[in-house]
Every structure is written in C-alpha cells, then in structure tokens.
Scaffold this active site. Structure first.
Site, PDB file in Angstrom:
ATOM      1  N   HIS A   1       0.338  -1.403  -0.144  1.00  7.07           N
ATOM      2  CA  HIS A   1      -0.243   0.143  -0.140  1.00  7.07           C
ATOM      3  C   HIS A   1       0.507   1.130  -0.136  1.00  7.07           C
ATOM      4  O   HIS A   1       0.567   2.206  -0.938  1.00  7.07           O
ATOM      5  CB  HIS A   1      -1.229   0.011   1.482  1.00  7.07           C
TER       6      HIS A   1
HETATM    7  C1  BDR Z   1      -2.442   1.424   5.552  1.00  3.94           C
HETATM    8  O1  BDR Z   1      -2.730   0.881   6.729  1.00  3.94           O
HETATM    9  C2  BDR Z   1      -1.482   0.179   7.471  1.00  3.94           C
HETATM   10  O2  BDR Z   1      -1.414  -0.865   7.973  1.00  3.94           O
HETATM   11  C3  BDR Z   1      -0.302   0.314   6.701  1.00  3.94           C
HETATM   12  O3  BDR Z   1       0.945   0.683   6.400  1.00  3.94           O
HETATM   13  C4  BDR Z   1      -0.993   1.291   5.308  1.00  3.94           C
HETATM   14  O4  BDR Z   1      -0.874   2.246   5.621  1.00  3.94           O
HETATM   15  C5  BDR Z   1      -3.150   0.302   4.370  1.00  3.94           C
HETATM   16  O5  BDR Z   1      -4.195   0.047   5.208  1.00  3.94           O
END
Ligand code: BDR
Ligand code: CA
Length: 337
Positions: free
Chosen positions: A243
């Site tokens: 992500h």
């Molecule tokens: C986001 O949530 C966090 O766990 C990850 O680092 C990312 O920024 C994904 O939903």
C-alpha cells in the site's frame, strides 16, 4: 520534487521509505511520525533506524501520540510489537536521537516556505496533517499536493468491513482536513490491492538483491516475513500488499495513476461505519473537494520498485503472471452513468 513523508512505520511504510530514499525524483525534506500501526515512540525509532541504514540527511520529527478524538487503535498483529516484525526487539535497538520540534509545526513551516513546490505524502493516519491544518489552513491549502494512502470506495475494507486502516484510526482528522477545504489526493485500497506480491516473488527479490545495506536487508526481510505471516493466517493469502510504496509512486511518477475529481466525505459517527470513506464522483450537489485514484500502472510501478529497492530487474511477464489482481470492482465508467 520536495516531499515530506508522514508515516506510522510499519512494514510497508519501511519499504516505502526505502523506495522514496532511492528515488532521485524526490527530495525528502523531512520525515514526520504519527501513531497508527504502532505507537509513535516505536514509529519514530523505526524511522531513525531506517535513516541510519539509508544514510539519509532529512531530519525526523515526532508527532501525534493519539488520534484527534478517538482512542488509539494499533495493529501489532500486522506489523509486530515494534512495527518492524520484531527486528528492533530481537537486536535490542532503541533510538532516541530525533530532532526537537513537533511534526505538525514542522509540516506547517515547510508548507509556508515551499508553498506549491511541496508535496506531503501521508502513509499513516491523518492526525499530524489535521493538526497542521488547524495551525495554518491557508498554508496547507497552498501546498502543491497532499497524497494520502487511505480509504476504500468500491470494495471491502481491511480493518472493518467498510474501512481502511489509516482512515479508521483517525476519521476525525480526515474529516477535519476535508472540511477545511484542503484538497487531498487519495490512493485507496481499491487501487493498492490491485497489486499483490506473492511470497515467492518477494523471496526471490531478497535473494537476488544487489547493493542493499546488509542490516537494512535483515530488517526488511524480518519485517516482511512477519507481514506475510499475518496475511497468511488472517487473510489466507500467501504474500502481501504494498500500500505505502504504491502511494510514494504517485509522487515519483503521477502519470502512472489516474486520479478523478470527486467529493469525498468521511463517516465519523456510525456505530458500524465510522472511518468509512464515500466518494461522490457525479458531484451533482457539490463541487469536488479531492481527487481519488481509480487505477494505476502496477507493472511500471513494480519494475521501478524492484530496481530501486532491491537493485533487481524483474521481468514484465513475471509481474503479469503473478502480481496483478482484478478485484472485480464495479467499472468506474458504469458509476459515472
Ligand atoms: C495502511 O494501513 C497500514 O497498516 C499500512 O501501513 C498502510 O498505510 C493500509 O490500509
Ligand atoms: Ca502506513
């Protein structure tokens, strides 16, 4: 491009920071930290450690400990108690040499100084960004770009059924920023989950990596293994998502993304829906207040990411065969009709 990275590092945040540090397109002005995946004191230590390994010059400023209104929710099951899959715990590392100064104040100072030349890339909850907006909304409105990893508009969430983690942790911050008329470019789960990294591909990237600092490699490997284990146990997926690195890519090469002007609102109160993000792409009642990424070139991103982080040339056919996912969301063109 001058950038600030605001982070709750975090496993994918760590990969994102390495990707950004190795991208000559970006000049990192500073790194700011916020509670999210783990409490901010852990996050800041992770960022300082990465800074050492990467020999980064950019200063690190620590930020918000708790969300704007809600109690802090963290995700140690996804990222480890220390946020890097137990690497700092195992090696008994603690880091305390962050700069004096509060993240939100430093973000505002940079926004005032750099105005539309500044891009803020936020890969954690929006608590620091909201605080910066509460200090000087005009300066934040004048910033060139605020790119936020967050939200989910068409598919299911990764935290509750309808929410993505960063917005779920601090929906009031996201709501505040939008209500103050600060435009945000959202890179939501709908887009980031179109790329899935199978464990076999990640393993081969680590095995054939070239030019990476050996301690950095150990940290990233342990952190990524932990993150993959979570995906395996909880989501029955043998691999992981990227992500936050994908969100960095929206600054590295905006042409890889399609952003659409939209009116975005954030649910702050619902018993079942707090943290939900809603986008009105038709804008029948209001003008757009944001842009939402609806697609991106996953192949170009991954070629670039593998080269800059691992020093490896990955083949396009391997990417196409193993890493691209069609989540079968409603077609964007249908939604506009
Ligand atoms: C986001 O949530 C966090 O766990 C990850 O680092 C990312 O920024 C994904 O939903
Ligand atoms: Ca993050």
């Amino acid at each position: 491009m001058h950038v600030i990275i605001d982070t709750d590092a975090g496993v994918d945040d760590s990969l994102a920071i390495v990707y950004a540090a190795n991208s000559s397109e970006l000049q990192i002005e500073m790194l700011t930290t916020v509670s999210g995946n783990v409490p901010v004191r852990e996050v800041t230590q992770n960022v300082l450690l990465l800074k050492d390994f990467l020999q980064l010059k950019a200063p690190v400023f620590s930020g918000a400990e708790v969300p704007r209104v809600r109690k802090l929710v963290t995700a140690p099951e996804v990222h480890g108690e220390d946020g890097v899959g137990g690497y700092r715990i195992l090696h008994n590392i603690s880091k305390n040499d962050w700069e004096t100064g509060e993240a939100a104040n430093k973000i505002v100072e940079a926004a005032r100084r750099l105005r539309n030349k500044l891009t803020i890339i936020s890969i954690g909850p929006m608590t620091n960004i909201a605080k910066a907006v509460s200090i000087d909304a005009e300066a934040m409105r004048a910033a060139g770009n605020i790119i936020q990893m967050g939200g989910v508009f068409f598919g299911y969430g990764n935290t509750t059924t309808f929410t993505e983690f960063n917005i779920f942790v601090d929906p009031d911050a996201a709501d505040f920023v939008l209500n103050e008329g600060v435009r945000v470019k959202f890179v939501p789960l709908d887009v980031t989950e179109k790329l899935f990294m199978p464990r076999t591909i990640i393993t081969s990237l680590f095995n054939s990596s070239k030019g990476m600092d050996s301690n950095l490699k150990k940290l990233l490997k342990q952190a990524t293994d932990y993150y993959i284990l979570y995906h395996r146990v909880t989501e029955k997926l043998d691999g992981c998502y990227l992500h936050d690195p994908i969100t960095i890519a929206a600054a590295v090469n905006p042409k890889w993304f399609k952003f659409v002007d939209s009116f975005v609102s954030v649910e702050t109160k619902g018993d079942h829906t707090a943290g939900m993000t809603l986008a009105d792409f038709r804008k029948r009642k209001q003008k757009g207040n944001s842009e939402v990424a609806v697609s991106f070139d996953a192949e170009k991103f991954l070629l670039d990411f593998a080269k800059k982080v691992f020093g490896v040339k990955i083949s396009s056919s391997v990417i196409r065969k193993n890493c691209l996912r069609d989540r079968n969301y409603p077609k964007f063109s249908n939604i506009l009709e």
